[in-house]
Design a protein around this motif. Sequence first.
Motif, PDB file in Angstrom:
ATOM      1  N   ALA A 187       0.839  -1.208   0.000  1.00 56.57           N
ATOM      2  CA  ALA A 187       0.000   0.000   0.000  1.00 56.57           C
ATOM      3  C   ALA A 187       0.871   1.254   0.000  1.00 56.57           C
ATOM      4  O   ALA A 187       0.609   2.206  -0.739  1.00 56.57           O
ATOM      5  CB  ALA A 187      -0.926  -0.007   1.209  1.00 56.57           C
ATOM      6  N   VAL A 188       1.916   1.269   0.839  1.00 57.24           N
ATOM      7  CA  VAL A 188       2.824   2.421   0.908  1.00 57.24           C
ATOM      8  C   VAL A 188       3.541   2.616  -0.427  1.00 57.24           C
ATOM      9  O   VAL A 188       3.677   3.744  -0.921  1.00 57.24           O
ATOM     10  CB  VAL A 188       3.836   2.257   2.063  1.00 57.24           C
ATOM     11  CG1 VAL A 188       4.948   3.304   1.966  1.00 57.24           C
ATOM     12  CG2 VAL A 188       3.135   2.369   3.408  1.00 57.24           C
ATOM     13  N   ALA A 189       3.993   1.509  -1.016  1.00 60.34           N
ATOM     14  CA  ALA A 189       4.661   1.583  -2.319  1.00 60.34           C
ATOM     15  C   ALA A 189       3.716   2.158  -3.373  1.00 60.34           C
ATOM     16  O   ALA A 189       4.123   2.975  -4.214  1.00 60.34           O
ATOM     17  CB  ALA A 189       5.146   0.192  -2.744  1.00 60.34           C
ATOM     18  N   ALA A 190       2.436   1.731  -3.316  1.00 63.41           N
ATOM     19  CA  ALA A 190       1.435   2.233  -4.274  1.00 63.41           C
ATOM     20  C   ALA A 190       1.222   3.733  -4.094  1.00 63.41           C
ATOM     21  O   ALA A 190       1.094   4.483  -5.071  1.00 63.41           O
ATOM     22  CB  ALA A 190       0.117   1.483  -4.093  1.00 63.41           C
ATOM     23  N   GLY A 194       2.078   6.447  -6.801  1.00 68.19           N
ATOM     24  CA  GLY A 194       0.970   7.293  -7.246  1.00 68.19           C
ATOM     25  C   GLY A 194       1.318   8.769  -7.158  1.00 68.19           C
ATOM     26  O   GLY A 194       0.984   9.554  -8.048  1.00 68.19           O
ATOM     27  N   ARG A 195       2.015   9.165  -6.083  1.00 68.33           N
ATOM     28  CA  ARG A 195       2.444  10.563  -5.927  1.00 68.33           C
ATOM     29  C   ARG A 195       3.400  10.963  -7.037  1.00 68.33           C
ATOM     30  O   ARG A 195       3.335  12.071  -7.576  1.00 68.33           O
ATOM     31  CB  ARG A 195       3.117  10.756  -4.574  1.00 68.33           C
ATOM     32  CG  ARG A 195       2.146  10.991  -3.434  1.00 68.33           C
ATOM     33  CD  ARG A 195       2.910  11.367  -2.183  1.00 68.33           C
ATOM     34  NE  ARG A 195       2.040  11.522  -1.048  1.00 68.33           N
ATOM     35  CZ  ARG A 195       2.465  11.764   0.186  1.00 68.33           C
ATOM     36  NH1 ARG A 195       3.772  11.855   0.403  1.00 68.33           N
ATOM     37  NH2 ARG A 195       1.627  11.897   1.175  1.00 68.33           N
ATOM     38  N   PHE A 196       4.327  10.036  -7.351  1.00 64.31           N
ATOM     39  CA  PHE A 196       5.291  10.301  -8.422  1.00 64.31           C
ATOM     40  C   PHE A 196       4.564  10.507  -9.749  1.00 64.31           C
ATOM     41  O   PHE A 196       4.894  11.425 -10.519  1.00 64.31           O
ATOM     42  CB  PHE A 196       6.273   9.131  -8.540  1.00 64.31           C
ATOM     43  CG  PHE A 196       7.218   9.265  -9.701  1.00 64.31           C
ATOM     44  CD1 PHE A 196       8.292  10.144  -9.651  1.00 64.31           C
ATOM     45  CD2 PHE A 196       7.027   8.513 -10.862  1.00 64.31           C
ATOM     46  CE1 PHE A 196       9.162  10.276 -10.723  1.00 64.31           C
ATOM     47  CE2 PHE A 196       7.883   8.644 -11.938  1.00 64.31           C
ATOM     48  CZ  PHE A 196       8.956   9.526 -11.863  1.00 64.31           C
ATOM     49  N   ILE A 197       3.546   9.693 -10.018  1.00 68.34           N
ATOM     50  CA  ILE A 197       2.771   9.817 -11.255  1.00 68.34           C
ATOM     51  C   ILE A 197       2.069  11.170 -11.305  1.00 68.34           C
ATOM     52  O   ILE A 197       2.060  11.849 -12.333  1.00 68.34           O
ATOM     53  CB  ILE A 197       1.723   8.679 -11.358  1.00 68.34           C
ATOM     54  CG1 ILE A 197       2.418   7.311 -11.470  1.00 68.34           C
ATOM     55  CG2 ILE A 197       0.775   8.915 -12.533  1.00 68.34           C
ATOM     56  CD1 ILE A 197       3.134   7.068 -12.768  1.00 68.34           C
ATOM     57  N   LEU A 267      -0.518  -5.610  -5.979  1.00 71.98           N
ATOM     58  CA  LEU A 267      -1.661  -5.397  -5.099  1.00 71.98           C
ATOM     59  C   LEU A 267      -2.634  -6.569  -5.158  1.00 71.98           C
ATOM     60  O   LEU A 267      -3.016  -7.128  -4.125  1.00 71.98           O
ATOM     61  CB  LEU A 267      -2.355  -4.083  -5.467  1.00 71.98           C
ATOM     62  CG  LEU A 267      -3.099  -3.363  -4.345  1.00 71.98           C
ATOM     63  CD1 LEU A 267      -2.167  -3.102  -3.170  1.00 71.98           C
ATOM     64  CD2 LEU A 267      -3.695  -2.058  -4.833  1.00 71.98           C
ATOM     65  N   PHE A 268      -2.998  -6.941  -6.385  1.00 72.89           N
ATOM     66  CA  PHE A 268      -3.927  -8.068  -6.504  1.00 72.89           C
ATOM     67  C   PHE A 268      -3.252  -9.389  -6.142  1.00 72.89           C
ATOM     68  O   PHE A 268      -3.890 -10.311  -5.647  1.00 72.89           O
ATOM     69  CB  PHE A 268      -4.511  -8.124  -7.924  1.00 72.89           C
ATOM     70  CG  PHE A 268      -5.515  -7.029  -8.184  1.00 72.89           C
ATOM     71  CD1 PHE A 268      -6.809  -7.122  -7.702  1.00 72.89           C
ATOM     72  CD2 PHE A 268      -5.154  -5.895  -8.889  1.00 72.89           C
ATOM     73  CE1 PHE A 268      -7.735  -6.111  -7.932  1.00 72.89           C
ATOM     74  CE2 PHE A 268      -6.060  -4.879  -9.114  1.00 72.89           C
ATOM     75  CZ  PHE A 268      -7.355  -4.992  -8.639  1.00 72.89           C
ATOM     76  N   GLY A 269      -1.935  -9.462  -6.394  1.00 73.14           N
ATOM     77  CA  GLY A 269      -1.190 -10.654  -5.973  1.00 73.14           C
ATOM     78  C   GLY A 269      -1.219 -10.817  -4.464  1.00 73.14           C
ATOM     79  O   GLY A 269      -1.322 -11.921  -3.929  1.00 73.14           O
ATOM     80  N   GLY A 307      -4.069   3.935   2.195  1.00 72.68           N
ATOM     81  CA  GLY A 307      -3.719   4.698   0.999  1.00 72.68           C
ATOM     82  C   GLY A 307      -4.244   6.125   1.056  1.00 72.68           C
ATOM     83  O   GLY A 307      -3.573   7.068   0.654  1.00 72.68           O
ATOM     84  N   GLY A 308      -5.462   6.302   1.601  1.00 69.26           N
ATOM     85  CA  GLY A 308      -6.083   7.625   1.633  1.00 69.26           C
ATOM     86  C   GLY A 308      -5.594   8.514   2.753  1.00 69.26           C
ATOM     87  O   GLY A 308      -5.568   9.734   2.622  1.00 69.26           O
ATOM     88  N   ILE A 309      -5.174   7.899   3.874  1.00 67.54           N
ATOM     89  CA  ILE A 309      -4.840   8.697   5.056  1.00 67.54           C
ATOM     90  C   ILE A 309      -3.576   9.538   4.846  1.00 67.54           C
ATOM     91  O   ILE A 309      -3.442  10.628   5.409  1.00 67.54           O
ATOM     92  CB  ILE A 309      -4.698   7.780   6.305  1.00 67.54           C
ATOM     93  CG1 ILE A 309      -5.006   8.598   7.579  1.00 67.54           C
ATOM     94  CG2 ILE A 309      -3.322   7.128   6.381  1.00 67.54           C
ATOM     95  CD1 ILE A 309      -5.280   7.739   8.790  1.00 67.54           C
ATOM     96  N   ALA A 310      -2.673   9.050   3.984  1.00 72.52           N
ATOM     97  CA  ALA A 310      -1.444   9.810   3.700  1.00 72.52           C
ATOM     98  C   ALA A 310      -1.779  11.121   2.983  1.00 72.52           C
ATOM     99  O   ALA A 310      -1.240  12.178   3.316  1.00 72.52           O
ATOM    100  CB  ALA A 310      -0.497   8.973   2.843  1.00 72.52           C
TER     101      ALA A 310
END
Length: 594
Positions: A187-190, A194-197, A267-269, A307-310
């Motif tokens: 989740a943290v990696a995502a 996501g921020r980088f994107i 994530l799905f894995g 994911g949302g709390i960050a």
Amino acid sequence: MSRFKENDLPKAKLNASSLNKALLIFKYADNHKWKFYLGLGFLLLTGGTALAFPKLMGILIDCVKNNDLSKANSIALGLVGILFLQSFFSFFRISLFVNYTENTLANLRLALYSNLIKLPMPFFTQKSAGELNSRISTDINQISDTLATTIAEFLRQFILIIGSFILLASINLKLTLMMISIVPLVAVAAVIFGRFIRKYSKNLQDQVADSQSIVVESLQAITVVKAFANEWYEIARYKNKISEVVKVAIKGGNYRGYFASFIIFCLFGTIVAVVWYGVTLSIKGEMTVGDLISFVLYSTYVGASSGGIAELYTQIQKAVGATERVFELLDETPEKINTSQNQSTEKIKGNVSFQNVSFSYPSRPEIQVLKDVNFTANFGQKIAIVGPSGAGKSTISSLLLRFYDIDGGLILIDDKNIYEYDLENLRGNMSIVPQDVILFGGSIRENIAYGKPNATEEEIMIAAKQANAFDFVNGFPEKFDTLVGERGIKLSGGQRQRIAIARALLKNPSILILDEATSSLDSESEKLVQQALENLMEGRTSIIIAHRLSTIRNADAILVLNDGKIAEKGTHKELLEIENGIYKNLSNLQFSEY
């Protein structure tokens, strides 16, 4: 091309000092605080019902194994009841937080604007109007979003994470430990990816905006482009920028592709791994299928909330930063001005005396604008001030209005130190007609009445007639209800000046300041405005800052400022007799042009 958005707001570090500063905002809630606390109560109830949902879903699934239709029906009704309660609690949570926020921020906006409008002039010379407007709009909008939704959502997500972890551990500790070791990392990696994107997408938007600025610039200056036959140059410039946009866009597309691949595989894995291990435990009899379903739902809560709390935390940081900037303005010391509409102005006669006055602007203390200036203007006199640009002419009017404090000397009005007067009473006895008249965006009537907000219709009409404005105003279809547009843009320069004169006449000042009031007008408008100014100057002390010397021939005294000092003093006739005098040279220069 610069674009300032709320997303670009700087973040503040969350520490005891910044949080204490941010909490000061609650004092503007007045009698609305109970709505915030009641909203928190509904927030807890919303979180509680949300946590009950996966548990009941698991029990419902286990009814299949037990072949218990009656229990299934009861649990299904219970779930419907849970959903109803959650909807009910959510409505009141949102409604109460929004109600609390809007009332609190209305008080904050009013307090901020009230303090801002009363700040001294040196403050406004150091701050741009755009920056100050950003404080009232962008910063307060950020605070509004945070108070209304972000804080509540942050707390809800926090409740869901903590509650879900407790319930996960109660369902099966082994599966919980396995989930904790994998899911948060993914989740943290995502989130980081996501921020980088998003950051890269913003870079793409900037590149596109830059390319559009080329289009706008070239079309706005199309006559210059064609006059220089530089179409080829603009096309080449645009082509180069478009090529950069394409490169950035393709690279961004690849990053989004990597992100999609990451989500699908990792994530799905992870979900597959958790479910597989849960199924294994179910087969071994260590947990039921219903427990596994509940576990998966709680895991989803944890993943989504993590994911949302960050992002919510980042929004809170921005809101704390915005609050600090707003309170910086609220902490500024205002001028002592009474904001009551019913204030009474004690009339002064209007004798003005400058005695050895020295002054430097706070923003440029090393440059002395006025040096030992001495002059006297008795009641009813017309005193003109002339001189080259930068000599300090307009500074004298600013000091009379007490926009700035003098560095040395004395300014006396009716033999009383200017600083002994109540600021409101002092300015209430003065009027200024500037070179560039700024009208407010309302009607002509409202702009004239600005000099005396409680003026009668008859008083407004008389002021308009004395200012030579009545005829042109009556020529408009809406007459005095005609809207002047932003800054008076719908009126000509001469019309704006006459409205400003009517405004000053209505105020009936003891001291009148004319700051190059006719210098930007054509001959016909100047004649009408000059007649109106003669009416305005009658029976009061007038300080006339002049560019056109033809307008001040009849002044009782003319002061010639040069390099911050009064170099010459006398009537028009007396000054012309000074051989090689500054005034004589200015006069010869101007009248030789006609």
